[in-house]
Design an enzyme around this catalytic site. Structure first.
Site, mmCIF file in Angstrom:
data_model
loop_
_atom_site.group_PDB
_atom_site.id
_atom_site.type_symbol
_atom_site.label_atom_id
_atom_site.label_comp_id
_atom_site.label_asym_id
_atom_site.label_seq_id
_atom_site.Cartn_x
_atom_site.Cartn_y
_atom_site.Cartn_z
ATOM 1 N N ASP A 127 -62.502 119.706 33.896
ATOM 2 C CA ASP A 127 -61.958 118.873 34.963
ATOM 3 C C ASP A 127 -62.374 117.439 34.695
ATOM 4 O OD1 ASP A 127 -60.791 120.986 36.354
ATOM 5 O OD2 ASP A 127 -62.573 121.350 37.563
ATOM 6 N N ASP A 141 -54.409 121.731 37.174
ATOM 7 C CA ASP A 141 -54.596 121.913 38.621
ATOM 8 C C ASP A 141 -53.516 121.181 39.404
ATOM 9 O OD1 ASP A 141 -56.923 123.350 38.081
ATOM 10 O OD2 ASP A 141 -58.197 121.586 38.281
#
Length: 176
Positions: A127, A141
């Site tokens: 991330d 995402d």
């Protein structure tokens, strides 16, 4: 009026094209971010509202379920299988886009879970997009979120996701 089979095939190609684009962009950004930013300080994009900060996430959104990484791997695999099955009988172009985003995002995060450390289908997802007071996410995402959001809107509007016979196939063929 176009042949229903041709329309379904075109929507399937669209789903695969959207999925491939989402997957490629996600994978490319993760490779670049890991190579250039991992282990370094954050990079400000929009002040402190949006920064790039590399973070490995073994869990789900907001770091939940870090001890159950294998469950998320199985869920992502199930999503991929279901979307592939749906791709053969798509009833509308918007559903092709929604499912393409979902498939591309699921494949992006699944790739991390399979191939990143520690391996064995328990890898941590990379991330790097940190939105202040919200979460640290990646482009997979965002693709999943947008695909799910579009699917919710389509569901509330009553747009059929699949169907190759009857009225839904004709409606899907007119829409294509």
């Amino acid at each position: 009026m176009p042949d229903v089979t041709t329309s379904v095939r075109r929507r399937a190609y669209l789903l695969w094209a959207v999925a491939a684009l989402a997957y490629a962009v996600d994978l490319g950004t993760k490779l670049a971010v890991v190579a250039k930013l991992e282990g370094r300080t954050t990079v400000s994009v929009l002040g402190d509202w949006l920064v790039l900060r590399v973070q490995r996430n073994p869990g789900a959104a907001f770091g939940m379920g870090a001890a159950t990484t294998i469950v998320f791997t199985l869920v992502a695999t199930a999503v991929v299988v279901v979307v592939i099955r749906y791709s053969r009988r798509l009833a509308s172009t918007p559903w092709a886009v929604a499912l393409g985003l979902l498939l591309g995002g699921a494949l992006g995060n699944l790739t991390d879970r399979v191939f990143r450390t520690p391996g064995d289908f328990q890898g941590a997802v990379v991330d790097f997009i940190a939105v202040r007071d919200f979460s640290v996410m990646n482009l997979a995402d965002w693709a999943i979120t947008c695909g799910c959001g579009l699917a919710v809107v389509l569901s509330f509007r009553g747009a059929p996701a699949t169907g190759t016979t009857g009225a839904s196939a004709e409606a899907g063929a007119r829409e294509a």
